[in-house]
Design a protein around this motif. Structure first.
Motif, short mmCIF file in Angstrom:
data_model
loop_
_atom_site.label_atom_id
_atom_site.label_comp_id
_atom_site.label_asym_id
_atom_site.label_seq_id
_atom_site.Cartn_x
_atom_site.Cartn_y
_atom_site.Cartn_z
N HIS A 3 0.91 -1.07 -0.05
CA HIS A 3 -0.10 -0.02 -0.03
C HIS A 3 0.86 1.15 -0.01
O HIS A 3 1.76 1.05 0.50
N LEU A 4 0.59 2.18 -0.68
CA LEU A 4 1.11 3.59 -0.80
C LEU A 4 -0.03 4.58 -0.47
O LEU A 4 -0.96 4.71 -1.27
N VAL A 5 0.26 5.46 0.53
CA VAL A 5 -0.79 6.41 0.81
C VAL A 5 -0.25 7.72 0.88
O VAL A 5 0.59 7.98 1.61
N GLU A 6 -0.67 8.55 0.04
CA GLU A 6 -0.22 10.10 -0.16
C GLU A 6 -0.94 10.79 0.64
O GLU A 6 -2.27 10.62 1.14
N SER A 7 -0.36 12.11 1.46
CA SER A 7 -0.80 13.05 2.19
C SER A 7 -0.21 14.12 1.94
O SER A 7 0.96 14.58 1.46
N GLY A 8 -0.78 15.43 2.48
CA GLY A 8 -0.02 16.75 2.48
C GLY A 8 -0.32 17.68 1.50
O GLY A 8 -0.03 18.72 1.57
N GLY A 9 -1.25 17.36 0.41
CA GLY A 9 -1.78 18.16 -0.49
C GLY A 9 -2.61 19.43 0.17
O GLY A 9 -3.14 18.96 1.46
N GLY A 10 -2.61 20.23 -0.90
CA GLY A 10 -3.63 21.47 -0.26
C GLY A 10 -3.34 22.40 -1.30
O GLY A 10 -3.10 22.31 -2.46
N SER A 11 -4.00 23.69 -0.86
CA SER A 11 -3.97 24.79 -1.91
C SER A 11 -3.42 25.93 -0.98
O SER A 11 -3.36 26.08 0.22
N CYS A 22 4.19 9.99 1.63
CA CYS A 22 3.95 8.88 1.09
C CYS A 22 4.24 7.55 2.17
O CYS A 22 5.37 7.22 1.95
N ALA A 23 3.13 7.11 2.70
CA ALA A 23 3.39 6.18 3.56
C ALA A 23 3.25 4.84 3.12
O ALA A 23 2.34 4.47 2.26
N ALA A 24 4.32 3.98 3.00
CA ALA A 24 4.47 2.57 2.37
C ALA A 24 4.30 1.40 3.41
O ALA A 24 5.00 1.51 4.48
N THR A 77 8.73 5.96 5.19
CA THR A 77 7.88 7.01 4.39
C THR A 77 8.70 8.03 3.56
O THR A 77 9.76 8.14 3.86
N LEU A 78 8.28 8.06 2.21
CA LEU A 78 8.76 8.96 1.19
C LEU A 78 8.26 10.32 1.22
O LEU A 78 6.95 10.50 1.77
N TYR A 79 9.07 11.29 1.17
CA TYR A 79 8.47 12.77 1.28
C TYR A 79 8.99 13.45 0.09
O TYR A 79 9.99 13.29 -0.67
N LEU A 80 8.12 14.55 -0.23
CA LEU A 80 8.41 15.61 -1.06
C LEU A 80 8.14 17.09 -0.75
O LEU A 80 7.02 17.16 -0.60
N GLN A 81 9.07 17.75 -0.53
CA GLN A 81 9.06 19.23 -0.17
C GLN A 81 9.07 19.93 -1.37
O GLN A 81 10.00 19.86 -2.27
N LEU A 82 7.93 20.68 -1.52
CA LEU A 82 7.68 21.60 -2.61
C LEU A 82 7.83 22.97 -2.23
O LEU A 82 7.26 23.44 -1.20
N ALA A 83 8.53 23.54 -2.84
CA ALA A 83 8.89 25.01 -2.43
C ALA A 83 8.78 25.85 -3.70
O ALA A 83 9.13 25.38 -4.88
#
Length: 127
Positions: A3-11, A22-24, A77-83
């Motif tokens: 299972h791969l579960v993404e979170s953290g999105g938004g406006s 991304c929790a694996a 867990t995999l992370y992606l920092q967006l700046a």
């Protein structure tokens, strides 16, 4: 079962930041090749960053210097920092995995190379 579960999105507004997770489960990140993809409205899904099991990280030119991938092996867990986000970064962001993999530098952006996908998390950047 994987299972791969993404979170953290938004406006956010242009220039803002977000951190995606991304929790694996069902496999170990250290023995897999991972990637983040995104799909904007009306466009094909594209690779954002690929991380090989050897730790080699490759970014799409459009995000170099703005996005940073990392992983916490203890949390699996995999992370992606967006700046410095831009309106053109608006998309659904997906986490992808290929188990038992070491090197992905030559093919990391090819969707068909990945066996497992998360459900995606929406990122919306206002101008």
């Amino acid at each position: 079962q994987v299972h791969l579960v993404e979170s953290g999105g938004g406006s956010v507004q242009s220039g803002g930041s977000l951190r995606l997770s991304c929790a694996a489960s069902g496999f170990t990140l250290r023995t897999a090749c991972m990637a983040w993809f995104r799909q904007a409205p009306g466009k094909e899904r594209e690779g954002v960053v690929g991380i090989g099991g050897d730790g080699d990280t490759n970014y799409a030119d459009s995000v170099k210097g703005r996005f940073t991938a990392s992983q916490n092996n203890a949390e699996n867990t995999l992370y992606l920092q967006l700046a410095t986000l831009r309106p053109e970064d608006t998309a659904i962001y997906y986490c992808a995995a290929r188990k038992y993999c070491i090197r992905s530098a030559s093919w990391w952006a090819e969707e068909t190379q990945y066996n497992y996908w998360g459900q995606g998390t929406q990122v919306t950047v206002g101008s």
